[in-house]
Design an enzyme around this catalytic site. Structure first.
Site, mmCIF file in Angstrom:
data_model
loop_
_atom_site.group_PDB
_atom_site.id
_atom_site.type_symbol
_atom_site.label_atom_id
_atom_site.label_comp_id
_atom_site.label_asym_id
_atom_site.label_seq_id
_atom_site.Cartn_x
_atom_site.Cartn_y
_atom_site.Cartn_z
ATOM 1 N N GLY A 276 0.931 -1.157 0.055
ATOM 2 C CA GLY A 276 -0.058 -0.122 -0.143
ATOM 3 C C GLY A 276 0.856 1.193 0.041
ATOM 4 N N GLY A 278 1.046 5.475 1.594
ATOM 5 C CA GLY A 278 0.653 6.268 2.459
ATOM 6 C C GLY A 278 1.046 7.948 1.930
ATOM 7 N N MET A 279 1.006 8.800 2.759
ATOM 8 C CA MET A 279 1.086 10.344 2.326
ATOM 9 C C MET A 279 2.557 10.510 1.680
ATOM 10 S SD MET A 279 0.089 14.013 3.916
ATOM 11 C CE MET A 279 1.141 13.966 5.224
ATOM 12 N N VAL A 283 4.745 1.143 0.257
ATOM 13 C CA VAL A 283 5.817 0.248 0.941
ATOM 14 C C VAL A 283 5.394 -1.092 0.317
ATOM 15 C CG1 VAL A 283 5.869 -0.998 3.120
ATOM 16 C CG2 VAL A 283 4.974 1.352 3.184
ATOM 17 N N LYS A 303 10.140 0.632 2.782
ATOM 18 C CA LYS A 303 9.279 1.977 2.578
ATOM 19 C C LYS A 303 10.077 2.668 1.485
ATOM 20 C CE LYS A 303 7.525 5.697 5.054
ATOM 21 N NZ LYS A 303 7.514 6.447 6.515
ATOM 22 N N ASP A 401 0.965 10.794 14.351
ATOM 23 C CA ASP A 401 0.021 10.194 13.303
ATOM 24 C C ASP A 401 -0.270 8.848 13.921
ATOM 25 O OD1 ASP A 401 -1.552 9.798 11.123
ATOM 26 O OD2 ASP A 401 0.028 9.282 9.841
#
Length: 593
Positions: A276, A278-279, A283, A303, A401
């Protein structure tokens, strides 16, 4: 569907009249050989056959016991399916186990689960042969340290019958399922607001209030009520963020275009799945092809940071923080994900992490959808989260976060690791921005523009623990404005000192302290401002967690739930200075028992 069969018995018919004696008898037919045919005598039925009438009755709703039994059956099916998937993964090669944890200790007694699949046994805490070998290899000092921990090494993820009944009774009103929430839906919106400075008002509304006319004593009296005019301003759509590089390996937003089977870092790693995005990065999961003895075949998570200058700098900052944490926690007991090494690939900074199983949102979705997890599992996870926060606070680091999506667990679901420190920063870097932290886990001081500190992570952990136990999101606000309203409905009014010190205080409160709630008019569909005066909470946190009088729990269970409510209440204090600290949380009765 239930079918009721009714039998109707017909009356007996009158006897048939006797044949006349003067009627000549007809001789029976004969065959060629002279013998008579034998006529079959058919007895005249004295009564008609019984008739059955079927009536269809509407099914009655199943009792609560059957509903709970059906949920348990579905959960067992999920466990069996997951066991099959895990066995297929094990055949490809074992995943590396995380280091020893101070929060996990093999239980003194293990139930007999020899008939269950291997993965199902691991889910309920039964140690495998490999786990026993690892436990024996741990030094005695480490085992003594682990035994001090109040967190059990074995706990059930699924709730018991009593806890499920509590959640069924408390599921009143509109609640957003934590399992169905997709955090990527808000990611784009928050990113646009942070980068381009878009206002948080819903539908980008600007309000213009018409000036009242001068009062005229000779004016004709009218009962017509003056209406506040609201002007809707349509703003152009925010353009997509364009990467600063023209590398063909990146998409227009700077994300690396993943190719399954591709080798990274000069053939050291081979990508075999995508986990998936993220901002800050996407990854992948990869397998080690080259390395030191014992590392070949090991799985890792890589990552890949977006190829933008700002993202690259944020990646370097994350590496610096993770290296500092690794040095401070050499024995890997503080439950923060381990960074193994870094490298660059086609203009992208790559961070190599230890491989873990799934995040807590997936755990809730698989083992407690809409009802949450067992209170003892929540207790174990809470203890480990506060251990992670205690280490971060020691170095004045804010994660900024924390949410179930950024908390990973091992294969046995007993050890968690706090991950994704891309938004982490030093407490001295207190840049006022109303879009820090994902919205459902955003502390009120961030929304109001109040100076913040590591206490924002305590707020996020409180929201996360509530989700884990109930399966529902605590503050599902549509906007920052709506978030503040939900917070005050649960915790009461903000104090005047905090409102005056906040940078955006005038945006949400008037001179008298009334909250300016932005709502949508049901008739016109326009957004209007309604003044809301809140002094006392209108919602009760205990009502959402504690059972009603009809459900009776054991004294131990009741005390545990009461202490859980008290811990959440201290985590969710509106004033950050009054919020509980990680050190005090680790000494709380809910954690210590």
């Amino acid at each position: 569907m239930f079918i009721l069969r009714l039998r109707r018995i017909s009356p007996r018919p009158p006897p048939a009249p006797s044949p006349r004696s003067d009627r000549p008898r007809t001789p029976p037919p004969t065959r060629r050989d002279g013998h008579e045919y034998k006529q079959e005598q058919q007895a005249t039925p004295q009564t008609e056959p019984d008739r059955e009438i079927e009536l269809e009755l509407p099914p009655s709703p199943p009792p609560v016991e059957e509903t709970l039994a059906a949920r348990r059956a579905r959960r067992q099916a999920i466990l069996a399916k997951y066991a099959a998937i895990s066995s297929a993964n094990v055949s490809q090669g074992p995943s590396p186990s995380p280091g020893p944890s101070s929060a996990v200790e093999p239980p003194p007694e293990t139930p007999d689960v020899s008939n269950l699949p291997s993965q199902a046994q691991s889910l309920i805490g039964t140690p495998s042969r490999a786990d026993s070998v690892r436990a024996d290899s741990i030094a005695p000092e480490a085992r003594r340290t682990a035994s001090v921990s109040p967190t059990p090494g074995s706990f059930s993820l699924a709730k018991g019958d009593g806890e499920e009944q509590v959640q069924v009774q408390n599921a009143v009103g509109e609640q957003v399922s934590a399992a169905d929430y997709d955090p990527s839906l808000d990611r784009r919106e928050d990113e646009q607001k942070r980068v381009w400075g878009v206002k948080d008002d819903p539908n980008d509304v600007e309000m213009e209030e018409e000036e009242d006319d001068v009062e005229d004593m000779f004016a004709i009296a009218t009962s017509e009520k003056r209406v506040k005019k609201v002007k809707r301003v349509v703003k152009p759509a925010v353009p997509a963020i364009v990467t600063a590089t023209l590398d063909s390996a990146s998409d227009p937003e700077g994300y690396y275009q993943i190719i399954l089977g591709e080798q990274l870092d000069g053939g050291r790693y081979q990508v075999f799945s995508s986990l998936g995005k993220g901002m800050f990065a996407n990854v992948v999961r990869a397998r080690v092809l080259q390395g030191e003895s014992g590392e070949v075949g090991k799985e890792v998570a890589i990552k890949i940071v977006r190829s933008q200058e700002s993202m690259y700098k944020a990646g370097l900052k994350e590496v610096q923080i993770l290296n500092k944490i690794r040095q401070a926690d050499p024995e890997d007991k503080k439950h923060i994900v381990r960074l193994e090494r870094t490298f660059e690939h086609r203009g992208h900074l790559c961070l190599v992490f230890e491989n873990l199983s799934m995040n807590l949102r997936e755990v809730v979705k698989r083992f407690g959808k809409d009802v949450g997890l067992n209170i003892r599992a929540v207790r174990a996870y809470a203890h480990q989260l506060f251990l992670a926060l205690s280490l971060l606070r020691k170095f004045s680091i804010m994660h900024a976060d924390i949410k179930p999506d950024n908390i990973l667990v091992n294969e046995q679901k007993t050890v968690l690791k706090l991950c994704d420190l891309g938004s982490a920063s030093d407490a001295s870097e207190n840049d006022i921005t109303p879009y820090l932290v994902s919205r459902f886990y955003r502390a009120p001081e961030i929304i109001m523009g109040h100076p913040y500190d590591p206490a924002i992570d305590i707020w996020s952990v409180g929201c996360t623990l509530y989700e884990l136990y109930t399966g529902k999101i605590l503050f599902p606000g549509r906007t920052n404005n709506h978030m503040l309203l939900l917070m005050m409905e649960l915790k009461g009014r903000f104090n005047s000192k905090m409102i005056k010190r906040a940078k955006f205080g005038e945006q949400y409160f008037d001179e008298l302290g009334a909250f300016l709630s932005v709502e949508q008019d049901r008739v016109t569909g326009m957004d209007v401002v309604r003044k809301v005066h809140i002094t006392q909470p209108t919602r009760d946190l205990r009502q959402r967690i504690l059972p009603s009088g009809s459900v009776k729990l054991k004294d131990e269970e009741s005390k545990l739930l009461m202490s859980f409510v008290d811990l959440l209440d201290k985590c969710l204090a509106l004033d950050p200075s009054k919020r509980i600290t990680p050190k005090d949380a680790l000494l709380h009765p809910f954690i210590r028992g």
